[in-house]
Design an enzyme around this catalytic site. Sequence first.
Site, PDB file in Angstrom:
ATOM      1  N   GLY A 145      43.705  44.287  35.000  1.00  0.00           N
ATOM      2  CA  GLY A 145      44.773  44.765  34.132  1.00  0.00           C
ATOM      3  C   GLY A 145      44.460  46.094  33.485  1.00  0.00           C
ATOM      4  O   GLY A 145      44.258  47.099  34.167  1.00  0.00           O
ATOM      5  N   ASN A 146      44.367  46.097  32.173  1.00  0.00           N
ATOM      6  CA  ASN A 146      44.301  47.365  31.450  1.00  0.00           C
ATOM      7  C   ASN A 146      42.936  48.038  31.478  1.00  0.00           C
ATOM      8  O   ASN A 146      42.772  49.123  30.940  1.00  0.00           O
ATOM      9  CB  ASN A 146      44.775  47.188  30.005  1.00  0.00           C
ATOM     10  CG  ASN A 146      43.788  46.396  29.185  1.00  0.00           C
ATOM     11  OD1 ASN A 146      42.872  45.802  29.740  1.00  0.00           O
ATOM     12  ND2 ASN A 146      43.967  46.391  27.883  1.00  0.00           N
ATOM     13  N   LYS A 200      52.906  33.874  45.358  1.00  0.00           N
ATOM     14  CA  LYS A 200      52.425  35.020  44.583  1.00  0.00           C
ATOM     15  C   LYS A 200      53.353  36.220  44.834  1.00  0.00           C
ATOM     16  O   LYS A 200      53.400  36.765  45.935  1.00  0.00           O
ATOM     17  CB  LYS A 200      50.999  35.344  45.024  1.00  0.00           C
ATOM     18  CG  LYS A 200      50.409  36.546  44.349  1.00  0.00           C
ATOM     19  CD  LYS A 200      49.864  36.221  42.984  1.00  0.00           C
ATOM     20  CE  LYS A 200      49.397  37.502  42.303  1.00  0.00           C
ATOM     21  NZ  LYS A 200      49.061  37.308  40.894  1.00  0.00           N
ATOM     22  N   LYS A 232      41.407  37.611  42.014  1.00  0.00           N
ATOM     23  CA  LYS A 232      40.143  38.345  41.950  1.00  0.00           C
ATOM     24  C   LYS A 232      39.103  37.645  41.068  1.00  0.00           C
ATOM     25  O   LYS A 232      37.909  37.775  41.291  1.00  0.00           O
ATOM     26  CB  LYS A 232      40.341  39.788  41.487  1.00  0.00           C
ATOM     27  CG  LYS A 232      40.741  39.973  40.038  1.00  0.00           C
ATOM     28  CD  LYS A 232      39.767  40.826  39.291  1.00  0.00           C
ATOM     29  CE  LYS A 232      40.125  40.952  37.829  1.00  0.00           C
ATOM     30  NZ  LYS A 232      40.911  39.911  37.179  1.00  0.00           N
ATOM     31  N   LYS A 246      41.420  32.505  35.043  1.00  0.00           N
ATOM     32  CA  LYS A 246      40.174  33.033  34.467  1.00  0.00           C
ATOM     33  C   LYS A 246      39.293  31.885  33.963  1.00  0.00           C
ATOM     34  O   LYS A 246      38.076  31.891  34.137  1.00  0.00           O
ATOM     35  CB  LYS A 246      40.484  33.990  33.315  1.00  0.00           C
ATOM     36  CG  LYS A 246      41.283  35.219  33.778  1.00  0.00           C
ATOM     37  CD  LYS A 246      41.489  36.213  32.674  1.00  0.00           C
ATOM     38  CE  LYS A 246      42.625  37.190  32.985  1.00  0.00           C
ATOM     39  NZ  LYS A 246      42.876  37.498  34.400  1.00  0.00           N
TER      40      LYS A 246
END
Lengths: 318, 318
Positions: free
Chosen positions: A10-11, A128, A218, A280
């Site tokens: 992400g960021n 997805k 990932k 996660k």
Amino acid sequence: MGRVLVALGGNALQRAGGHGTWPEQVAQMRLTAAVLATLVADGEELIVTHGNGPQVGTLLRQNELAEHELPPRPMDVLGAETQGQIGYLIEQELTAALVRAKVPRTVLALVSRTVVSRRDRAFQHPDKPVGRYYSEAEARPLRKRQGWEMVYDGARGGWRRVVPSPEPVRWIEGEVLRKLLPRGWGAHIVPVVTGGGGVPVIEKTKGVYEGVEAVIDKDRTASLVAISMDADTLAILTDVPAAAIGFGKPWEKWLGEVRASEMESYLRRGEFGEGSMAPKVQASLTFLRSGGRRAIITDPPSLSRAMRNETGTRIVAD
Amino acid sequence: MGRVLVALGGNALQRAGGHGTWPEQVAQMRLTAAVLATLVADGEELIVTHGNGPQVGTLLRQNELAEHELPPRPMDVLGAETQGQIGYLIEQELTAALVRAKVPRTVLALVSRTVVSRRDRAFQHPDKPVGRYYSEAEARPLRKRQGWEMVYDGARGGWRRVVPSPEPVRWIEGEVLRKLLPRGWGAHIVPVVTGGGGVPVIEKTKGVYEGVEAVIDKDRTASLVAISMDADTLAILTDVPAAAIGFGKPWEKWLGEVRASEMESYLRRGEFGEGSMAPKVQASLTFLRSGGRRAIITDPPSLSRAMRNETGTRIVAD
């Protein structure tokens, strides 16, 4: 001190709300690289992996916009291209940050493939979403001609392609890397591996692989890599400083140090968002079950302190 | 037996006259991979490098066609993306070919950067054409707005962008690889390195690099790699079975085994085409001057026999 695998997502790679220009990505990575360099300065052996969602979305769209003139490439190939792109970016910015932190290393990005099983149920149930939104009129020929599975997103009023998201089984290049790298390699190199979860391939016959159009989470691959590279800590970077239970509710509670069994029960009762925090947490638990000591979920600015157990969510073995 | 660096170019990667589809590239690489596997079966330690001309041209064009919607990425980044793309392709096809030849290895593609000098005169005289042809009306704003250097190609009746083609100075990742890899690594891995000559970067301060929009001749980088990896043989694959003097003339002569000094005199008297054979010969001579034993210039079908000194051009130290 020990060995840490950091998963950038992400960021850490692309600032939300930007225009997606290259200088923006460089600026964002520069911030993240400074944080990673601190870990190395603190004596950690570092391995880096990263996501590729926005980047592979851009390549998909460019392929589409150029289709009348140039034949588009399959998604596995575009995934490999993002490994080149982001691997280069990390090499450049992390090399510089390590020099500034006075702990120079060679940052070495590898083109990584991840084996998935052709019998994975995800291939029967692609779910997805990838790429952009399409109108009904645009979506119909794509479903028919290209054989895409697509889903309607009511909130955005459009159709999106969905691809399978199978479980990672094995990181192909990992075995030999583990075998060949001498002890103390962390004093010389920082490997960058399995970008975007690794290019998904199925094993047709022993040692012969075929790419598939799929997306691998990932963070799940990151836990595989952390295990195969004997990492002590798996650190998953995201856009919140910690995981929370009762997220957005009055009884919301941010999690600090949590035992794996406790985290597992939160996960079971659905405390974590399916597309965001749950994978996660799952990846963290997989890592701990295979002998990992600690999994951290936090954001880049909090990482150094989280490594010192001062902030972020730290999941520890029971 | 020894160690050989093979540089793949032109038709080893993409068949001339095709449509540039991915299945075509796969088919072409499959043929080349079978040839490379033969070398390994014959006991050679193998390192592979490759060009990226057609592939980077495609990415440049896709960036251009999508520009109204997505900001284009600089050329150094597109070069890194082709390393991912082609590295993945070589990993897939060569891994399979090595299994079929009963000499399994892990093929390991690295994202490679090559240092060039900011004082290289090429930066004052960009002369390497990249991307497509433009009409006068298209070319004017590109020169003005983007600051592109462009040249007019009378034969094709159009303008093309030209970028600098500086000399490769150093392959960044090579030093550590040479240091870390144990003896006998060739029995385990086949490294794929410096695709497209490596992503060109200049060193701003020690260990801090900045990408530049330039093109590095992949054969010149190949000779650097061959030297740093202690290769005995540098094999440059192209679309002709050998180099020739008097090419296309009645006294045309294909070259077999030639001493370096003899080859150097042919080069000086302009026997070899500037954009094609001359850089291959120069790269070969650089390699031999630095202690290499043999440089081969041939096409993929002739490579195995050339390695046995039966065909192809073999340049040997004096």
